[in-house]
Design an enzyme around this catalytic site. Sequence first.
Site, PDB file in Angstrom:
ATOM      1  N   TYR A  70       3.742  -3.068  20.523  1.00 14.19           N
ATOM      2  CA  TYR A  70       2.470  -2.881  19.833  1.00 14.19           C
ATOM      3  C   TYR A  70       1.308  -3.590  20.519  1.00 14.19           C
ATOM      4  CZ  TYR A  70       5.113  -0.238  16.551  1.00 14.19           C
ATOM      5  OH  TYR A  70       5.898   0.750  16.016  1.00 14.19           O
TER       6      TYR A  70
ATOM      7  N   HIS B 157       0.713 -18.646  12.207  1.00 15.17           N
ATOM      8  CA  HIS B 157       1.392 -17.382  12.542  1.00 15.17           C
ATOM      9  C   HIS B 157       2.916 -17.442  12.389  1.00 15.17           C
ATOM     10  CE1 HIS B 157      -2.360 -16.349  15.223  1.00 15.17           C
ATOM     11  NE2 HIS B 157      -2.658 -16.592  13.954  1.00 15.17           N
TER      12      HIS B 157
END
Length: 372
Positions: free
Chosen positions: A257, A153
């Site tokens: 988000y 990531h």
Amino acid sequence: MKKSILSLYLIVVSLNYSCAQKAENKVKTDTKSKISAELFVDELQIPWGIAFLPDGSMLITEKAGKIIHFKNGKKVEISNPPSVYLRGQGGLLDIALHPDYKNNGWLYFTYASEEGEEKGGHTAIMRAKFKNNALTNKELLYKATPNTTQGQHFGSRIAFDNDGYLYFSIGERGNRDENPQDITRDGGKIYRLNDDGSIPSDNPFVNKKGAKTAIYSYGHRNPQGLIKHPKTGEIWDHEHGPQGGDEINIVKKGANYGWPLVTFGINYSGTSITDKTEMEGMEQPIHYWVPSIAPSGMAFITSDKYGDMKGDLLVGSLKFQYLEHLIIDGTKVIDRIKLLPEIGRIRDVKEGPDGYIYVAVEGKGIYKLVVN
């Protein structure tokens, strides 16, 4: 008794996941467009990013740390690239030209960097100039901290908006419980800088004590798609979910988000991350995939080369190894069509200055999409 409760819990999770799959629109196989792919640049290992120079030639980043200049059918390796931390998903990542490249000559790169006191690496963004097949005038604009030896990531894509602001993404580096929701920490964010690396005075957290002032939005997992909408100028991102729950979002100033507090996905073990798919104060995706396609690379079709596909969105799938055509109505995905089935792990998607779409495929190279 405990085993019975656990079994019941896993059944409920499984049913919820199945319902999410049924609720989400299904991908269809293309039977009408007659699009095929011609190999344009061969023998590339992991071509991560593509950028087109004003003369129509192509710059390609290889994850292992090479930058290739492809011109007139020949590949030339560029010297003096950034030094990369090559581990797991980390390496040399995206590449983009400044919107005014013809006049200022600035190239931008994201990559995993070892710079810092801790072992391991984290995502960085650099700008440089390209002259005589070498990078010159290299300037480090931002380096996330702290380093970690985690291999997942890193993000990371680059986009410019209509006002010349520079956006780039960094994944949460495998630390989902701390990084994405904490604006004092790097990771799980989309950042906005001026083109020289300075912080815009109107960034959302510039007056927040302890905050990373480059942050523009947060609560992201691992964004590997970041582009400007050709008509609205909005920045769109897509990001990897866990098992299920890949998302497309429109990036908004200061917005959260939700990862990992809300998600449409579950753990890879099959257990639940959260029972919430929405929460007050958190943005909802405009589209999500269940099951996950592992999206990488994204491009709007703006040319007339592909008929009524103009205005639609293309996204590469690493997991299922095809190109997905998303038919768009405003900000809503109304249909999904599978193109180029089994072409391979698509890493990047770009529309070239000639109006054709180019896709980077791991272990193969760059393909040009043509209509037969």
